[in-house]
Design a protein around this motif. Structure first.
Motif, short mmCIF file in Angstrom:
data_model
loop_
_atom_site.label_atom_id
_atom_site.label_comp_id
_atom_site.label_asym_id
_atom_site.label_seq_id
_atom_site.Cartn_x
_atom_site.Cartn_y
_atom_site.Cartn_z
N ASP A 58 7.48 -4.16 -91.85
CA ASP A 58 7.62 -5.53 -92.36
C ASP A 58 8.50 -6.38 -91.46
N VAL A 85 -0.96 -3.92 -92.59
CA VAL A 85 -0.07 -2.82 -92.20
C VAL A 85 -0.72 -1.87 -91.19
N ARG A 115 6.15 2.12 -93.51
CA ARG A 115 5.05 1.18 -93.66
C ARG A 115 5.38 0.07 -94.67
N SER A 119 4.17 -0.84 -97.47
CA SER A 119 3.01 -1.60 -97.92
C SER A 119 2.70 -1.38 -99.40
N SER A 123 5.74 -8.78 -90.29
CA SER A 123 5.16 -9.65 -91.32
C SER A 123 5.65 -9.16 -92.66
N THR A 124 6.16 -10.08 -93.50
CA THR A 124 6.77 -9.61 -94.75
C THR A 124 6.52 -10.58 -95.89
N CYS A 157 5.41 -5.24 -96.68
CA CYS A 157 4.52 -5.47 -95.54
C CYS A 157 3.12 -5.68 -96.12
#
Length: 461
Positions: A284, A437, A425, A427, A287-288, A432
């Protein structure tokens, strides 16, 4: 059951949630890979993960069953500090994060003599708002941690995001913890002195006894390894467009990081020579999401923020901060009891000074989730994130992800080879984005294999 693939000698462990990394690190400590103490922890993440389980007794740090049960994704690093394993944490954060500004500070982690809980002497709002601060004289068995916070901001990020200011560059926020001068990250003068510094492939050095060849009589830039395997230096990697994101022939235009930033890295990483480094990457970082913002409507989240509003200390004295912590503890404890009670009886709101606001929030939530669909425990967890900063929320475009991937690759070129690598991860809990992911993981593994040649990968997720 973990799926194990053999790629070489550098161990890389991939998990879903970050707290699952701790057992892996514990197994590595004192064994084949890591010493018992003095570990440098290099942490790429949109979140510091430096909180402490609120009710974790310091003595239980050494009971692995209790420790593993107590930890969560945001509070798994400082217990390793108190156990004496980690002496320095470097948190690399993306441009949109502002929980702690860029700086190097030093503080203690220890056992609160009155409660026995694990606490810290750091006066950063990040810790104070979570009621984790205690004056240093009230901490027993103290362990000192140096924390370096650095924003990874690619050179052309600002022009793509003109309203997004790099919070570490021009911050006037007063540093509330003891600064560590030898690692201060204001190296503009050193940058001028070392403007011609080029990477010598530090990522290729270390326990594999690699020797970089960049002499005047050398016909090519390469690292000679005992296995006779070529490892590209930074210059060679930058001559190749990375992941299809670059098409210019100029090396300067291909470099994602500024010369000043690179100089700071050189100065910082030089202090890590001959020390064991754990490289930790949360996907993350690239991208989060703030999952609570997606779970609750804007109105519900605004009501939650108003209910859990945080008032900063009046000043920087121990007395003012202690008073703030006590008031915040009482506030959170009361709200926790309210929502625990409502979990058993959703129709009855216990007595509270802000019961009207609670009623308004609960009525709105029932319209969304139904009379029996409100998770009051999760609601309290979301409320506890409401202080003077919000959880970061920045769903990156593919262009932004690639730009950050290239920046991390450039950055790691200047760092000595780590001893182990861990990756989360993040996710399943939506920090994330699940639809991104796998792509992020593939690109991250690609640069790690490029840097370190071969990896011994354990994928446990």
């Amino acid at each position: 059951m973990a799926k194990i693939k053999k790629y070489g000698t550098l161990p890389l462990y991939i998990v879903e949630d970050h707290n699952e990394v701790v057992p892996f690190i514990h197994r590595a400590i004192g064994g084949k890979y890591l010493p018992m103490s003095d570990i440098i922890f290099v942490h790429f993440d949109s979140h510091p993960d430096l909180l402490i389980p609120a009710e974790l007794k310091a003595d239980d740090i050494f009971n692995k069953d209790i420790l593993y049960e107590s930890q969560s994704i945001e509070n798994w690093i400082l217990p390793l500090v108190y156990a004496g394993h980690i002496s320095h944490v470097v948190w690399f954060k993306p441009p949109w994060c502002d929980q702690i500004t860029d700086k190097t500070i030093q503080f203690d982690v220890g056992k609160c003599y009155s409660t026995g809980f694990l606490r810290t002497s750091c006066k950063e709002s990040y810790f104070v708002s979570e009621t984790l601060y205690r004056p240093v004289e009230k901490l027993l068995n103290r362990k000192t941690l140096a924390l370096t916070v650095i924003t990874v901001q690619p050179t052309n990020w600002q022009e793509k995001h003109p309203t997004e200011q790099h919070n570490g560059e021009h911050s006037n926020k007063e540093e509330t913890c003891q600064p560590v001068n030898k690692m201060a990250l204001t190296a503009e003068e050193d940058c001028r002195k070392n403007s011609n510094v080029q990477s010598q492939g530090k990522a290729c050095e270390g326990d594999m006894k690699r020797k970089c060849v960049n002499g005047e009589n050398s016909t090519s830039d390469k690292c000679q390894i005992t296995q006779d395997t070529e490892c590209p230096t930074k210059k060679q990697r930058l001559d190749i467009p990375q992941h299809g994101s670059h098409g210019n022939s100029s090396q300067d235009s291909l470099s994602p990081l500024s010369a000043i930033f690179v100089s700071k890295l050189e100065n910082l990483f030089e202090d890590f020579k001959d020390r064991h480094i754990v490289l930790d990457i949360d996907l993350d970082f690239f991208s989060t999401k703030n999952p609570f913002k997606e779970l609750y409507s804007s109105r519900q989240f605004q009501l939650l923020q108003e209910l859990y509003t945080y008032t900063k200390p009046a000043d920087d004295t121990d007395e003012a901060i202690t008073k703030c912590v006590e008031e915040r503890e009482a506030q959170l404890c009361q709200l926790k009891q309210v929502f625990l009670s409502m979990g058993d009886n959703p129709e009855r709101i216990p007595k509270h000074e802000r019961c009207e606001l609670i009623q308004t929030l609960v009525d709105d939530l029932k319209l969304t989730f139904g009379d029996d669909g409100v998770d009051f425990g999760l609601l309290h967890d979301a409320g506890c994130t409401c202080d003077d900063t919000e959880l970061p929320h920045h769903v990156s475009t593919q262009e932004e992800i690639t730009l950050l991937i290239d920046s991390v690759q450039e950055l790691l070129c200047h760092m000595y080879k780590p001893t182990i690598i861990t990756m989360a991860r993040s996710s399943n809990d939506d920090y994330c984005p699940p639809d991104q992911v796998d792509i992020i993981q593939d690109q991250t593994l690609e640069i790690l294999q490029d840097l370190y040649l071969k990896l011994n990968l354990t994928a446990s997720y």
